[in-house]
Design a protein around this motif. Structure first.
Motif, PDB file in Angstrom:
ATOM      1  N   ARG A  97       0.851  -1.207   0.000  1.00 19.91           N
ATOM      2  CA  ARG A  97       0.000   0.000   0.000  1.00 19.91           C
ATOM      3  C   ARG A  97       0.879   1.248   0.000  1.00 19.91           C
ATOM      4  O   ARG A  97       0.600   2.227  -0.698  1.00 19.91           O
ATOM      5  N   GLY A  98       1.927   1.208   0.794  1.00 23.37           N
ATOM      6  CA  GLY A  98       2.843   2.350   0.878  1.00 23.37           C
ATOM      7  C   GLY A  98       3.479   2.667  -0.474  1.00 23.37           C
ATOM      8  O   GLY A  98       3.595   3.836  -0.857  1.00 23.37           O
ATOM      9  N   ALA A 145       2.520   6.894   3.360  1.00 25.95           N
ATOM     10  CA  ALA A 145       3.129   5.771   2.630  1.00 25.95           C
ATOM     11  C   ALA A 145       4.204   5.146   3.516  1.00 25.95           C
ATOM     12  O   ALA A 145       4.304   3.920   3.635  1.00 25.95           O
ATOM     13  N   ALA A 148       2.627   3.166   6.404  1.00 26.20           N
ATOM     14  CA  ALA A 148       1.803   1.988   6.065  1.00 26.20           C
ATOM     15  C   ALA A 148       2.519   0.680   6.403  1.00 26.20           C
ATOM     16  O   ALA A 148       1.914  -0.258   6.936  1.00 26.20           O
ATOM     17  N   ALA A 196      -3.743   4.264   3.604  1.00 22.79           N
ATOM     18  CA  ALA A 196      -2.564   3.625   4.213  1.00 22.79           C
ATOM     19  C   ALA A 196      -2.991   2.517   5.179  1.00 22.79           C
ATOM     20  O   ALA A 196      -2.332   1.482   5.292  1.00 22.79           O
TER      21      ALA A 196
END
Ligand code: NAD
Length: 518
Positions: A97-98, A145, A148, A196
């Motif tokens: 996700r980051g 980010a 995350a 995030a």
């Protein structure tokens, strides 16, 4: 919301770029062409809804397009689209996700001038500030980010080898509802921590400023986030209500006025949904006679005139210790009169146009009322008509300073949300603190003094979520931001935001046999 970070973040050479931007998209030419809703990875016209409103360019008063308000079916489709994307996104690791959010941050950086120009055209704020807003926006994506991949639970040892652990899990489909003063930045401040943490989002911007959040939606798609993870529905109160009342929505994060915040909380309470409320303010700025006067004057300008004074955290009640009242007032008036008002697309403009004509008239009526109640207009407070003929129908006013103010005047008690500073005098620290806290709001506060102990004593005593010592309205993304009292609750930014976009699951693990009490 605020000058969210140091103005220093403006890149060298930016003024050259600004001039290019203003020439190629000169005020007077921009027209909206594309649909403003974004669902399942594409711009779409709303499926239903029977209302639309004209969109303005505040700098010229020109109509630049129409905003079609979404109905219940469109809201439902947007929520369904977010639900589908949530299934995929919530299974990804924090690092994955980051990486996607980091890519989106890079794309915002690349389109910095374009996004800021659109923001200026739709909001009226100076391009100088809009660029800072965009920088703070990609910084927010980068910050979350980075976080995350660090989201984790706890391991807790228990007797007999048993143990427990906690999991930090996403909430599901989160709704973001934004105000018009920082349209792009609000969309980023809400979506970055939400995504995030593994959530999906449906975002509704203010109907006055619907354009830039759709650019963010496109950027998220381009960065490889799943289709439908970030959707935009346009509309006003009714659309917002459909969102808040939707049974598949898990959380509402709202930025706007106290009166709307109360309604949001009522609606959310029916579904026992958590809410974050970023509401209005009437913040105090305390200037002690031992301050560096030049800094205090600059701080008072920062506390009042960014984004034409349309900033929630503004320190509009400026309490000045009596022995420097004259010197401070003289200099703050002098500096205010030098502020360059006019075409917001020009790089050297520092104050553009207010959001719309009704709001401009409302702010001017606060000035009239202040005069009737005994305040003295020390400068500004008038309708302003720039020399450039294409700006003659824009929504401008001159920044205003009110002297002779008393605590019970309307201009001192109510949020004006325009460029109007009220100056009040005080004698002692205790008196100033008591008067500063005598308000239902508690968003921010500030103190100017050279006395270290006094500075910390005063901020400890201020009933406000964010306090500034010897500066004002500097709010980088690493710092939690939010209110006390009726200015709201929950926090945006900083690691604190994670708690508001996730939930904690506790897992007990038995390593022996069950010893029943029955
Ligand atoms: P507003 O409350 O009128 O509207 C905010 C948003 O709520 C808009 O998108 C609007 O369409 C929506 N809305 C309105 N009624 C609704 C309802 N019944 N249900 C659901 N949604 C509804 O505020 P505004 O005029 O857009 O913004 C100005 C206010 O926002 C000021 O009071 C300012 O202080 C505050 N603000 C606070 C922060 C903060 O971070 N604390 C930041 C920016 C602005």
């Amino acid at each position: 919301m605020l000058l969210r970070s140091a103005l220093l973040s403006l890149r060298p050479g930016a003024h050259r770029l600004l001039r290019c931007a203003s020439m190629s998209t000169a005020t007077g030419t921009f027209q909206l062409q594309q649909p403003l809703n974004y669902r399942a990875g594409a711009r779409v016209q709303p499926l239903d809804g029977n209302h639309s409103e004209e969109l303005y360019e505040p700098a010229t008063g020109r109509v630049i397009g129409k905003c079609l308000f979404s109905g219940e079916k469109e809201v439902d489709l947007a929520v369904q689209s977010a639900q589908a994307a949530f299934k995929v996104w919530s299974q990804k690791s924090g690092m994955e996700r980051g990486n996607a959010l980091w890519e989106a941050a890079s794309l915002i950086r690349e389109r910095r001038e374009e996004i800021a120009t659109v923001e200026t055209i739709n909001n009226g704020k100076s391009i100088f500030e809009a660029l800072v807003d965009v920088d703070i926006s990609w910084q927010s994506l980068q910050y979350f980010a980075g976080l995350a991949g660090c989201l984790a639970g706890q391991h807790i040892q228990l007797p007999g080898g048993s143990f427990a652990y906690t999991r930090r899990e996403p909430l599901g489909v989160c709704v973001g509802i934004g105000a018009w003063n920082y349209p792009f930045q609000i969309a980023c401040w809400k979506s970055a921590p939400a995504l995030a943490c593994g959530n999906a989002m449906v975002f509704k911007p203010s109907p006055c400023t619907p354009i830039s959040s759709v650019l963010l939606a496109e950027i998220y798609s381009q960065a490889g986030l799943p289709s439908g993870l970030f959707n935009v529905v346009q509309g006003g109160a009714a659309t917002g209500q459909f969102l808040c009342q939707h049974p598949s929505v898990s959380k509402v994060s709202f930025t706007g006025s106290v009166s709307t915040g109360i309604k949001i909380m009522e609606m959310a309470s029916k579904g026992v949904k958590p809410v974050t409320l970023e509401l209005g303010g009437k913040s105090p700025l305390l200037v002690f006679s031992d301050c560096v006067l030049e800094n205090a004057v600059k701080g008072a300008l920062m506390a009042n005139f960014l984004t034409q004074g349309e900033v929630c955290s503004n320190g509009t009640r400026v309490f000045v210790q009596r022995d420097i009242l004259h010197a401070f007032t003289k200099e703050v008036v002098n500096q205010t009169q030098k502020i360059k008002i006019g075409d917001p697309l020009l790089g050297d403009t520092r104050m553009g146009a207010l959001i719309n004509r009704p709001h401009l008239e409302k702010v001017l009526s606060f000035v009239t009322q202040a005069k009737e109640q005994g305040a003295e207009v020390l400068c500004g407070g008038d309708l302003y008509v720039p020399d450039d003929p294409k700006l003659k129908d824009g929504f401008y006013m001159s920044p205003c300073i009110l002297g002779n103010c008393e605590d019970n005047m309307t201009c001192v008690k109510e949020e004006i949300f325009g460029p109007v500073m009220s100056i009040l005098s005080f004698d002692t620290e205790e008196e100033a603190l008591g008067r500063a806290n005598d308000t239902c709001f508690g968003l921010a506060g500030g103190v100017f003094t050279r006395d270290l102990q006094r500075a910390h004593r005063v901020v400890a005593g201020l009933q406000a979520g964010t306090c500034f010592v010897n500066n004002y309205n500097i709010i980088p993304v690493e710092l939690p931001f939010g209110g006390y009292k009726m200015s709201g609750f929950g926090r945006e930014n900083g690691t604190a935001a994670i708690a508001y976009y996730s939930q904690l699951k506790t897992v007990y693990v038995e390593m022996g046999d069950v010893e029943s009490v029955f």
